[in-house]
Scaffold this active site. Structure first.
Site, mmCIF file in Angstrom:
data_model
loop_
_atom_site.group_PDB
_atom_site.id
_atom_site.type_symbol
_atom_site.label_atom_id
_atom_site.label_comp_id
_atom_site.label_asym_id
_atom_site.label_seq_id
_atom_site.Cartn_x
_atom_site.Cartn_y
_atom_site.Cartn_z
ATOM 1 N N ILE B 136 38.583 12.736 21.972
ATOM 2 C CA ILE B 136 37.902 12.379 20.735
ATOM 3 C C ILE B 136 36.725 13.322 20.498
ATOM 4 O O ILE B 136 36.562 13.868 19.404
ATOM 5 C CB ILE B 136 37.436 10.909 20.784
ATOM 6 C CG1 ILE B 136 38.664 9.995 20.830
ATOM 7 C CG2 ILE B 136 36.576 10.572 19.570
ATOM 8 C CD1 ILE B 136 38.344 8.540 21.121
ATOM 9 N N GLY B 218 32.693 5.210 20.619
ATOM 10 C CA GLY B 218 33.157 5.027 21.988
ATOM 11 C C GLY B 218 33.305 3.545 22.291
ATOM 12 O O GLY B 218 34.313 2.923 21.968
ATOM 13 N N ARG B 219 32.245 2.986 22.921
ATOM 14 C CA ARG B 219 32.235 1.557 23.223
ATOM 15 C C ARG B 219 30.810 1.043 22.994
ATOM 16 O O ARG B 219 29.838 1.707 23.363
ATOM 17 C CB ARG B 219 32.641 1.290 24.675
ATOM 18 C CG ARG B 219 34.150 1.381 24.916
ATOM 19 C CD ARG B 219 34.883 0.206 24.294
ATOM 20 N NE ARG B 219 36.329 0.240 24.550
ATOM 21 C CZ ARG B 219 37.216 0.800 23.744
ATOM 22 N NH1 ARG B 219 36.827 1.412 22.640
ATOM 23 N NH2 ARG B 219 38.496 0.758 24.039
ATOM 24 N N GLU B 250 32.104 -7.938 20.103
ATOM 25 C CA GLU B 250 32.994 -7.858 18.928
ATOM 26 C C GLU B 250 33.837 -9.126 18.900
ATOM 27 O O GLU B 250 34.442 -9.484 19.922
ATOM 28 C CB GLU B 250 33.909 -6.631 19.049
ATOM 29 C CG GLU B 250 33.149 -5.316 18.966
ATOM 30 C CD GLU B 250 34.051 -4.095 19.160
ATOM 31 O OE1 GLU B 250 35.292 -4.244 19.118
ATOM 32 O OE2 GLU B 250 33.511 -2.996 19.374
ATOM 33 N N HIS B 269 35.528 -2.114 14.227
ATOM 34 C CA HIS B 269 36.364 -1.426 15.225
ATOM 35 C C HIS B 269 37.750 -1.157 14.648
ATOM 36 O O HIS B 269 38.776 -1.413 15.293
ATOM 37 C CB HIS B 269 36.485 -2.267 16.511
ATOM 38 C CG HIS B 269 36.900 -1.457 17.704
ATOM 39 N ND1 HIS B 269 36.764 -1.902 18.994
ATOM 40 C CD2 HIS B 269 37.447 -0.220 17.807
ATOM 41 C CE1 HIS B 269 37.207 -0.979 19.844
ATOM 42 N NE2 HIS B 269 37.633 0.047 19.150
#
Lengths: 299, 309
Positions: B136, B218-219, B250, B269
């Site tokens: 990515i 990313g996270r 989330e 997301h």
């Protein structure tokens, strides 16, 4: 600001160059008047890409060569074009609605990669947009007056059409994103009309970063309201500032910017530098000037 | 492939016919469900015949367990990295331009029917720092470079980027503060591991350039969310705006201040969620890795279980 502001005494110095900015009110009237007052002028340089603010019969009748600042504004407009396409592809209007409602709901998004962008008017701005869109993996279809004009060394376009009506409609029917970057001239006035909008693909998005007059605004509003167009991103309008009662303000699927998407803090400085560092030396050395424009054609 | 056979599909352990499976000796598990951690661990316990687990996603943080990571057991783990990079690169550059062209201001002005001309910024010539330089990160770098941005990267092994044409300079983890102090746009594209959890904390945020923009693809837990919110809200905070496709929790809880902050672009997301993404990621398994497995060849996209990505 006016021809009168320049005194008779100036004639003795035989001015040969005029630098004109679009910030000059009534430039269309003042410039021919100024040229008539000072027949020693050989060259007029316009501080913008568009010269529509100057074009008129009186100007066509004058003799000095004309150049403009095309190319100085293209990079920022190309960035805006990709932002506008992604704005709709990634569903920003929906993201904003959801944010207002504190709603975390997944929805599908689109990629620009693999989609088709149709560019109406393939000048410097059109080319800069094509170059960036190509990096996204988009297919490019372009419309220009002279499709055979081989200035496209980089071969950015997959197809190039001439600017007849059938070609325009064909471009509209093939494009997922239509970018209007044509100059405003006698020939392009109202060019993107009801017929053109009737030809669009389902879910097409329309961008105008050229001149408002090239588009039939009423027809575009109709296409937006009916859902024929998924959305529009407009940096230019027939009337600027855009009047408060113009329906475009109220349409959810329209991104409006006040003709400022090329207005960086340095753009005027860079455009002036171009005049001072590029064309002025060329003029003094009697070399060919960059960016000549055709006063009659209007670009 | 003809030699492969799907024995069972389920999202909870109850949906699997254990007796039938024990007799069939499954050797591969394909994981896609977000609540897979427990069922997967249980399946690995029950079926010692399983040699290979393939994750349909790029991130594997949500499926790890001692059973999966056990070095003694030695289950091969592969993922779908690379399948999502293009669309995330598009989102990232859009997020940068969203703030460069000041879309929050445009949208406010539209509501007020206010024709207010202001200067915009160009991405051309601006500096982007990418934290976590995998597939990515690389896809983002490539597109950013096409815009004429100066791209810097921060990665575990900066030497690996020595000949990377899209990167001006690669930093190691210890140079985080130096990296962020040079960036107009900071992109978090790292996986979630023990090392990256809470990596972008108050200290890092105090070193960012004034008016920097932070983007997370990313996270969520990689960024200290509290510290980030403070940086956005406080007088001496440096962040101009943030774009988050991922958050620590989330769905984002409704009491999070992020919902009502103007300079925050929130997405659920879903920035990889194209109509085709599930199909393409699954195709990667079916058409690339499954045939390789059957022929005893090296599998694509092996995950380093120790590193966590």
């Amino acid at each position: 600001k006016t021809a009168e502001d320049f005194g008779e005494a100036l004639k003795e110095q035989k001015p040969n160059v005029v630098f004109v900015s679009p910030s000059c009110p009534k430039a269309r009237v003042q410039l021919p008047a100024l040229l008539q007052k000072f027949p020693t002028v050989e060259w007029v340089h316009a501080q913008s890409a568009g010269i529509d603010f100057l074009v008129c019969d009186e100007l066509s009748a004058t003799t000095p060569v004309m150049t403009n600042a095309k190319g100085q504004f293209s990079s920022s407009l190309a960035e805006y074009a990709m932002l506008a396409c992604s704005y709709f592809a990634k569903g920003i209007p929906q993201l904003i609605r959801q944010k207002g409602a504190k709603s975390w709901t997944k929805f599908d998004v689109q990629e620009l990669r693999g989609q088709t962008m149709g560019i109406v008017g393939y000048g410097d701005v059109g080319r800069a947009v094509a170059k960036l869109a190509k990096q996204y993996g988009m297919k490019i279809v372009a419309l220009r007056r002279n499709p055979r004009r081989d200035t496209d060394e980089e071969k950015l376009c997959d197809v190039v059409y001439g600017n007849d009506k059938a070609s325009l409609n064909r471009l509209m029917s093939e494009s997922d994103y239509i970018v209007c970057s044509a100059p405003s001239t006698v020939d392009t006035k109202g060019m993107v009309n009801a017929d053109a909008f009737a030809s669009v693909k389902d879910g097409a998005v329309f961008l105008n970063l050229g001149r408002g007059l090239v588009v039939d605004e009423e027809a575009m509003i109709k296409a937006l309201k009916s859902g024929k167009l998924k959305g529009a991103a407009l940096d230019v309008f027939i009337e600027e500032p855009l009047p408060e009662d113009n329906e475009l303000w109220e349409l959810d699927n329209v991104l409006i910017s006040p003709h400022n998407m090329d207005q960086t803090s340095t753009f005027m400085h860079e455009a002036t530098e171009f005049f001072v560092n590029e064309n002025l030396p060329r003029f003094v050395c009697k070399e060919e000037l960059l960016n000549p424009v055709d006063k009659v054609a209007g670009y | 492939p003809a030699e492969a056979k799907v024995l069972a599909v389920g999202s909870t352990i109850e949906q699997f016919d254990i007796e039938m499976l024990k007799a069939a000796n499954p050797n591969v598990i394909f994981v896609s469900h977000k609540n897979s951690r427990e069922p997967l661990a249980k399946l690995l316990d029950m079926f010692p015949s399983v040699e290979w687990v393939h994750a349909r996603s790029a991130g594997i943080d949500f499926i790890t367990s001692p059973q999966l990571l056990s070095q003694a057991r030695g289950v091969a783990l592969t993922n779908a990295k690379g399948c999502f990079s293009s669309t995330l690169a598009e989102y990232t550059l859009m997020a940068c331009s969203y703030f460069a062209k000041d879309l929050p201001r445009l949208l406010k002005n539209k509501n007020a029917k206010n024709w207010d001309r202001y200067d915009v910024l160009e991405l051309r010539g601006a500096t982007m720092g990418i934290i976590g330089y995998g597939d990515i990160g690389r896809a983002v770098a490539k597109l950013a470079d096409a815009y004429g941005m100066n791209v810097l990267a921060l990665r575990r092994n900066p030497k690996r980027s020595m000949y990377d044409p899209y990167i001006k300079k690669a930093y190691g983890g210890e140079d985080m503060n130096e990296l962020v102090s040079e960036c107009d746009y900071i992109v978090v594209a790292a996986p979630l591991t023990e090392d990256t959890r809470g990596l972008i904390n108050a200290n890092v945020l105090s070193h960012v350039k004034k008016d920097a923009v932070l983007i997370n693809v990313g996270r969520g837990p990689i960024i200290d969310e509290e510290a980030m919110i403070q940086s956005l809200q406080q007088q001496n905070g440096k962040l101009k705006g943030v774009a988050l496709d991922v958050t620590t929790i989330e769905p984002l809880p409704s009491d999070s201040p992020l919902w009502s902050m103007e300079n925050v672009l929130l997405s659920p997301h879903n920035m990889v969620k194209t109509a085709n993404f599930l199909r393409e990621a699954t195709e990667m398994f079916v058409e690339e890795n499954l045939p390789r497995y059957l022929r005893g060849l090296d599998l694509l996209n092996p995950v380093d279980k120790v590193a966590g990505y």
